[in-house]
Design an enzyme around this catalytic site. Structure first.
Site, PDB file in Angstrom:
ATOM      1  N   HIS A   1       0.831  -1.222   0.000  1.00  0.00           N
ATOM      2  CA  HIS A   1       0.000   0.000   0.000  1.00  0.00           C
ATOM      3  C   HIS A   1       0.863   1.268   0.000  1.00  0.00           C
ATOM      4  O   HIS A   1       0.442   2.306   0.504  1.00  0.00           O
ATOM      5  CB  HIS A   1      -0.947   0.041   1.202  1.00  0.00           C
TER       6      HIS A   1
ATOM      7  N   SER B   1      15.240  21.157 -16.732  1.00  0.00           N
ATOM      8  CA  SER B   1      14.058  21.982 -16.957  1.00  0.00           C
ATOM      9  C   SER B   1      14.485  23.250 -17.670  1.00  0.00           C
ATOM     10  O   SER B   1      15.567  23.778 -17.418  1.00  0.00           O
ATOM     11  CB  SER B   1      13.424  22.319 -15.604  1.00  0.00           C
TER      12      SER B   1
ATOM     13  N   LYS C   1      16.548  21.507 -11.524  1.00  0.00           N
ATOM     14  CA  LYS C   1      15.824  20.256 -11.782  1.00  0.00           C
ATOM     15  C   LYS C   1      16.665  19.201 -12.505  1.00  0.00           C
ATOM     16  O   LYS C   1      17.468  19.503 -13.360  1.00  0.00           O
ATOM     17  CB  LYS C   1      14.570  20.532 -12.638  1.00  0.00           C
TER      18      LYS C   1
ATOM     19  N   GLU D   1       9.655   8.284 -17.025  1.00  0.00           N
ATOM     20  CA  GLU D   1       8.277   8.770 -17.219  1.00  0.00           C
ATOM     21  C   GLU D   1       7.750   8.437 -18.611  1.00  0.00           C
ATOM     22  O   GLU D   1       6.606   8.018 -18.776  1.00  0.00           O
ATOM     23  CB  GLU D   1       8.223  10.287 -17.008  1.00  0.00           C
TER      24      GLU D   1
END
Ligand code: ARG
Length: 463
Positions: A155, A276, A282, A289
């Site tokens: 979980h 970024s 970043k 992704e």
């Protein structure tokens, strides 16, 4: 004039040509198409269906056509609809009307089924090798970090500590099933449909087994109607590919989480991350992704193909031309993802300290306290209730189990002794799970050995 133009009195509408032609995408099949034609013409010669000198001319002509296509020197035309008719037209241009003998005893229906099977066979073999390279990278990380302990989750809540290597090996075994599924599919892919003709077979005295042998098939499709109608192997490819995508995507999700400041469990190599345009600090896990994102198209291609086939009467229907783009797309998508993953996993840095801190600052040794009490005579239910109390009080007083003194433990149960402190350490907790498949170091080492044997013994070494 089209190759099939004889019974027509008008040219096709231009929009029809554009809409129905497949040459834009099926030119990818050129090398398989020519390979199939070379085997077919060898058979026509062997069976005395066409004269030997014609067959030789056709053979030479086909080779020239393929090298021209591959060099970008051949003009492929939409009016010729697909790769099969383009190759035939180019052949006739190359060697004259004798090229027209190539299509004897054959139809584009068995021809396209053949091309797709040859494509699938190569794509499957290629993916097996690539999945294995990801497995190797995961095993490499497992070995290099064999003592690293991390929280195991259910979980997404810290549950019990596990070895990081154990986590890596979980993926190795799921990818192993993917490899086995791909290998198994080859039995069904590797059958020759050529000779089925348009649907009913052919009146020429062909030798299908000879063609199959020439093309390294394990045998022939036994029923001509089935041979030209079957795209099960495409569905299987897309389905196996979807599962690989699922597995990659789960790993992607973990890498995205683990490389966040919140987790800080791993650092992806600079060469596998991006920046970024606005925020200079970043470092984004874009590859993970995007691979996660592209799982959508793998599923889409599978559902698309299943839907196309549903309700189609036997035998060939033009609908089936829709088998190609999805198949090519899934193949390319998986190839790209797997190639990147092998390098990204191998170059990933594992942050041992952060992981250890995470297992030390939680209650993931609570099950071990419960097991300890059971070993000292409590029933598991009684023990579970006692430990629940301990944890609740610890949370309220901002302590972890290992912060308690022996006297404090004894307030909950007088069976607790000094050995509790050893029993609750992350290393002890991990190594206590020593049964086969558990997270103890010896068990994980066994898993690594087993996986390495599986990788060695795989059929891929034969393909
Ligand atoms: N381009 C077609 C396909 O991809 C080849 C088979 C065409 N056969 C036919 N009878 N129209 O499916």
């Amino acid at each position: 004039m089209k190759l099939w133009g004889g019974r027509f009195t008008k040219p096709t509408n231009e929009l029809v040509d554009e809409y129905t032609s497949s040459i834009r995408f099926d030119q990818k099949l050129a090398k398989y198409d020519v390979k199939g034609s070379l085997a077919h013409v060898a058979m026509l010669k062997k069976c005395d269906i066409i004269p030997a000198e014609d067959a030789e001319q056709i053979t030479e002509g086909l080779k020239k056509v393929l090298s021209k296509i591959e060099a970008g020197e051949a003009e492929l035309s939409e009016a010729d609809e697909d790769i099969h008719m383009n190759v035939e037209r180019l052949l006739i241009e190359e060697i004259g009307p004798v090229g027209g003998k190539l299509h004897t005893g054959r139809s584009r229906n068995d021809q396209v089924a053949l091309d797709m099977r040859l494509y699938a066979r190569e794509a499957v073999s290629e993916l097996i090798v690539l999945v294995k390279s990801v497995q190797q990278a995961l095993i490499g990380q497992a070995k290099a970090n064999i003592d690293v302990i991390m929280p195991g989750y259910t979980h997404l809540q810290r549950a019990q500590p596990v070895l990081f290597a154990h986590h890596m090996m979980a993926y190795v075994f799921m990818f192993q099933r993917d490899v086995e599924r791909l290998e198994d599919s080859l039995k069904r892919v590797n059958k020759s449909p050529l000779g089925a003709g348009a649907l009913a077979g052919t009146t020429f005295p062909i030798d299908r087994a000879f063609v199959a042998e020439q093309l390294d098939f394990d045998g022939i499709c036994e029923n001509s109607l089935d041979a030209v109608s079957d795209r099960d192997f495409v569905v299987e490819f897309l389905s196996n590919g979807s599962l690989i995508g699922t597995h990659l995507s789960r790993l992607c999700e973990e890498l995205v989480q683990w490389s966040s400041a919140e987790f800080n469990f791993v650092e992806l190599d600079d060469s596998y991350t991006t920046g970024s345009s606005m925020m200079p600090q970043k470092k984004n896990p874009d590859v993970a992704e995007l691979v996660r994102g592209k799982t959508g198209r793998l599923y889409g291609n599978l559902i698309g193909m299943l839907t196309t086939l549903k309700g189609l009467p036997l035998a060939y229907n033009k609908d089936m031309q829709e088998d190609k783009e999805g198949m090519f797309d899934s193949h390319e998508t998986l190839k790209g993802a797997l190639q990147l993953f092998a390098g990204m996993i191998a170059s990933m840095e594992v942050n041992k300290e952060s992981m250890y801190k995470a297992v030390s600052n939680d209650y993931s040794n609570a099950t071990d306290l419960a097991d300890y009490l059971v070993n000292k005579g409590l029933t598991f239910r009684e023990s579970h209730a006692v430990v629940g109390q301990v944890v609740l009080n610890c949370i309220q007083s901002s302590k972890y189990l290992l912060d308690l003194s022996l006297a404090e433990f004894k307030q909950y149960s007088d069976v607790v002794e000094e050995d509790i402190f050893e029993a609750l350490k992350p290393e002890t907790v991990v190594n206590a799970r020593a049964a086969a498949g558990g997270t103890a170091k010896n068990s994980v080492l066994d898993q690594i050995e087993k996986a390495e044997q599986l990788l060695e013994s795989s059929d891929v070494n034969k393909v």
